[in-house]
Design a protein around this motif. Structure first.
Motif, short mmCIF file in Angstrom:
data_model
loop_
_atom_site.label_atom_id
_atom_site.label_comp_id
_atom_site.label_asym_id
_atom_site.label_seq_id
_atom_site.Cartn_x
_atom_site.Cartn_y
_atom_site.Cartn_z
N MET A 1 30.16 30.99 48.51
CA MET A 1 31.06 31.73 47.38
C MET A 1 30.07 31.72 46.57
O MET A 1 29.71 30.48 45.70
N ARG A 2 30.22 32.86 45.76
CA ARG A 2 29.08 33.47 44.72
C ARG A 2 30.23 33.81 44.01
O ARG A 2 31.34 34.60 44.27
N ILE A 3 30.81 33.24 42.59
CA ILE A 3 31.15 33.44 41.50
C ILE A 3 29.93 33.93 40.01
O ILE A 3 28.39 33.31 39.73
N ALA A 4 30.38 34.84 39.61
CA ALA A 4 30.03 36.31 38.66
C ALA A 4 30.93 35.13 37.45
O ALA A 4 32.25 35.58 37.35
N VAL A 5 29.69 34.72 36.44
CA VAL A 5 30.10 35.06 34.85
C VAL A 5 30.28 36.05 34.27
O VAL A 5 28.76 36.43 34.07
N LEU A 6 30.92 37.34 33.80
CA LEU A 6 31.04 38.30 32.88
C LEU A 6 30.69 37.93 31.13
O LEU A 6 31.01 36.90 30.56
N LYS A 7 29.96 38.88 30.89
CA LYS A 7 29.86 39.17 28.92
C LYS A 7 30.39 39.79 28.68
O LYS A 7 30.92 40.94 29.21
N GLU A 8 30.75 39.20 28.01
CA GLU A 8 32.09 40.04 27.29
C GLU A 8 32.37 40.94 26.44
O GLU A 8 30.91 41.54 25.75
N THR A 9 32.73 42.37 26.26
CA THR A 9 31.99 43.06 25.83
C THR A 9 33.06 43.74 24.61
O THR A 9 33.00 44.32 23.58
N ALA A 10 34.36 42.85 24.78
CA ALA A 10 35.89 43.78 23.29
C ALA A 10 34.71 43.22 22.46
O ALA A 10 34.35 42.09 21.94
N SER A 11 35.40 44.21 21.53
CA SER A 11 34.28 43.88 19.46
C SER A 11 35.47 42.46 19.43
O SER A 11 36.38 42.16 20.01
N VAL A 62 27.24 40.62 39.43
CA VAL A 62 28.50 41.19 40.13
C VAL A 62 27.92 40.94 41.20
O VAL A 62 28.81 40.54 42.09
N LYS A 63 26.58 41.97 41.46
CA LYS A 63 26.33 41.80 43.05
C LYS A 63 26.88 40.65 44.43
O LYS A 63 26.42 39.43 44.08
N GLY A 64 27.67 41.35 45.08
CA GLY A 64 27.97 40.59 45.74
C GLY A 64 29.21 39.34 45.51
O GLY A 64 29.42 38.63 46.22
N ALA A 65 29.74 38.96 44.54
CA ALA A 65 30.72 38.34 44.10
C ALA A 65 32.03 38.38 44.54
O ALA A 65 32.82 39.62 44.68
N GLN A 66 32.13 36.95 45.44
CA GLN A 66 33.89 37.28 45.59
C GLN A 66 34.62 36.43 44.74
O GLN A 66 36.08 37.18 45.43
N ILE A 67 34.33 35.58 43.75
CA ILE A 67 35.32 35.95 42.38
C ILE A 67 34.55 36.10 41.29
O ILE A 67 33.32 35.76 41.35
N VAL A 68 34.77 36.83 39.71
CA VAL A 68 34.41 37.19 38.87
C VAL A 68 35.72 36.80 37.38
O VAL A 68 36.52 37.19 37.65
N LEU A 69 34.87 35.80 37.17
CA LEU A 69 35.52 35.59 35.80
C LEU A 69 34.70 36.08 34.56
O LEU A 69 34.10 36.27 33.99
N GLY A 70 36.02 36.34 33.94
CA GLY A 70 36.40 37.23 32.55
C GLY A 70 36.83 36.43 31.40
O GLY A 70 38.19 35.80 31.98
#
Length: 118
Positions: A1-11, A62-70
């Motif tokens: 399982m691949r989990i991605a943690v995003l960098k937030e982009t909202a001001s 994000v590449k191949g992530a089954q879960i993306v956290l934001g």
């Protein structure tokens, strides 16, 4: 399982969806975790802190992530390369951002709005 943690982009958004401690727990459960560079900056967490617990700090998180956290719902374009049927887990504002949530569904993603979790 691949989990991605995003960098937030909202001001003004200084939060991050996972801390190094959380990442460490995911890895202990057998997941691989990829973190976008700078994801923890607003929360005073360095990329090196994520790498130290075993996360892969990469622009291709994000590449191949089954879960993306934001923290906040990502723009659908930011999910390019995520696995088919990936879970998008964030505060999604489904009533205020209905079109964005519909785009997740159209792209084949599962959307889990954290504001509805107990």
């Amino acid at each position: 399982m691949r989990i991605a943690v995003l960098k937030e982009t909202a001001s003004g958004e200084s939060r991050v969806a996972a801390t190094p401690e959380t990442v460490k727990k995911f890895i202990a459960l057998g997941a691989t975790v990829a973190v976008q560079p700078g994801a923890g900056e607003g929360a005073s967490i360095a990329d090196a802190d994520y790498a130290a617990v075993g996360a892969d700090v990469t622009t291709d998180a994000v590449k191949g992530a089954q879960i993306v956290l934001g923290v906040q719902g990502p723009y659908p374009k930011a999910l390019s390369g995520a696995a088919d049927g990936a879970w998008i887990v964030a505060g999604l504002d489904p009533f205020g951002q209905r079109a964005r949530v519909d785009e997740y569904a159209k792209a084949g993603f599962e959307a889990l709005a954290m504001e509805f979790m107990p």
